[in-house]
Design an enzyme around this catalytic site. Structure first.
Site, PDB file in Angstrom:
ATOM      1  CG  HIS A 123      37.336  -0.694  49.739  1.00  0.00           C
ATOM      2  ND1 HIS A 123      38.128  -0.506  48.622  1.00  0.00           N
ATOM      3  CD2 HIS A 123      37.415   0.471  50.438  1.00  0.00           C
ATOM      4  CE1 HIS A 123      38.651   0.714  48.659  1.00  0.00           C
ATOM      5  NE2 HIS A 123      38.233   1.318  49.750  1.00  0.00           N
ATOM      6  CG  HIS A 156      41.264   3.706  46.380  1.00  0.00           C
ATOM      7  ND1 HIS A 156      39.944   4.081  46.530  1.00  0.00           N
ATOM      8  CD2 HIS A 156      41.632   4.131  45.141  1.00  0.00           C
ATOM      9  CE1 HIS A 156      39.546   4.716  45.442  1.00  0.00           C
ATOM     10  NE2 HIS A 156      40.552   4.751  44.583  1.00  0.00           N
ATOM     11  CE1 TYR A 204      42.984   2.327  53.205  1.00  0.00           C
ATOM     12  CE2 TYR A 204      41.560   2.586  51.294  1.00  0.00           C
ATOM     13  CZ  TYR A 204      42.247   3.135  52.361  1.00  0.00           C
ATOM     14  OH  TYR A 204      42.216   4.493  52.581  1.00  0.00           O
TER      15      TYR A 204
END
Length: 377
Positions: A188, A191, A193
């Site tokens: 990931h 977004h 993070y």
């Protein structure tokens, strides 16, 4: 959404989204991916038995599913009851969920995640400050309910010599995902993070080798990719990035250059897939008119290219027909329609999603109780 494409005859040929596709060694029967969706139903960060039904409901033979974002360590958490994959207990808890998806012929990837500064001391070991690229604190964020606010603690800027430990956390999480039986992992990097906090110049104000230039800002995320690839093989690794989004105060002054550099870099690692968020999704929930396109990144990346960002049946089919991407990830529509590929095939009406239950601590409500076509006929 859901209108017939002009002149298309359902009986003669499948819609573009439902054509087969070979992703590396995986033979997929269609191009509709379950997007990673945080659901906050993993009590104490341990996946629960109710997730067995949730994921298996959405599994199809030869369909790709990506788990909700899954923490790589005890510093990776920023929301209540999100799952992890850093302990033996968590690995064991994932196994029956993975088995259930495999029993239906599905391909299952685990999305590995570190929230970075999108956290507060309550979620951190010993009440410590969350870690980040920066020591800049996030403004409070209004939650889905529209009433509550999430408050974030002032983060601690990671020292240069601490970064290899975080890289190692992602490596071990990938190893644990293999142990749990997953077919691969999605890193990931989107977004707002932790990895995105390094990638984006709005959030990265470092002066060491991990900050400043585009190459430096991409260094840590690409070290994570390299470590994970070395651990489990590039044929089992994807990465999600959102170069154009400015969610959680992580925007970039040259999104196109960032997206292109990352696509080219991931290509060098021969990554199985690149999962990119459409520029029209500047924030997490709203589509906007946008002149930017993912076309340059699509051309630069040689592996499977997955797009996400507010897609429905009509524009998803168009994206496939025009070779804009190889696959499309669906989030909210898949959440509310466990049999979404079947509904798209028949051009059937869709269940409406219930936004206020997205993150509710409910093991059934708004989770496994969305009806199938056969139930609603």
């Amino acid at each position: 959404m859901g209108e017939q494409v002009q002149g298309e005859d359902i009986s003669s040929k499948p819609i573009p989204l439902l054509t087969p596709y070979k992703m590396g060694k995986f033979q997929l029967s269609h191009r509709m991916v379950l997007a990673p969706l945080t659901r906050q139903r993993s009590w104490n960060n341990v996946p629960q038995p109710h997730a067995i039904l949730y994921y298996s409901q959405r599994a199809t033979k030869g369909g790709l599913l990506i788990t909700e974002a899954t923490g790589v360590s005890d510093t990776a958490q920023g929301y209540s009851d999100t799952p992890g994959i850093w302990t033996k207990e968590q690995v064991e808890a994932w196994k029956p969920i993975v088995d259930a998806v495999h029993a239906k012929g599905g391909i299952f990837f685990c999305q590995t995640w570190h929230v970075g500064r999108v956290s507060n001391e309550e979620f951190q070991p010993n009440g410590e400050a969350p870690i980040s690229s920066t020591d800049k604190k996030l403004k409070p964020e209004v939650l889905t309910s529209g009433v509550d606010e999430a408050h974030f603690s002032t983060p601690r800027r990671l020292r240069t010599d601490e970064i290899p430990q975080i890289v190692n956390d992602f490596r071990l999480a990938a190893r644990n995902a293999m142990e749990a039986g997953f077919d691969g992992v999605e890193i990931h990097g989107a977004h707002g993070y932790l990895l995105d906090q390094f990638l984006k110049d709005e959030a990265n104000d470092r002066t060491d080798k991990y900050g400043g230039s585009l190459e430096n800002r991409c260094r840590f995320p690409l070290e994570v990719v390299e470590a994970v690839v070395n651990e489990i093989g590039a044929d089992k690794v994807g990465m999600r990035i959102s170069p154009f989004s400015d969610y959680l105060e992580a925007g970039d002054s040259n999104s196109r250059a960032l997206g292109l550099y990352m696509a080219e870099s991931l290509n060098k690692f021969k990554l199985l897939y690149c999962h990119m968020i459409e520029p029209r999704m500047k924030t997490l929930a709203e589509k906007t008119e946008c002149p930017e396109s993912l076309e340059p990144m699509r051309k630069a990346f040689g592996g499977t290219f997955i797009v996400a960002g507010g897609y429905g049946r009509e524009d998803g089919n168009k994206a496939m027909a025009e070779n804009h991407a190889d696959m499309v990830a669906f989030g909210r529509l898949f959440l509310a329609n466990p049999d979404l590929p079947k509904r798209f095939e028949l051009n059937a009406p869709l269940n409406k999603y219930i936004r206020e239950l997205f993150y509710a601590p409910e093991p059934v409500l708004g989770y496994t109780d969305y009806p199938f076509l056969v139930d609603s006929s």
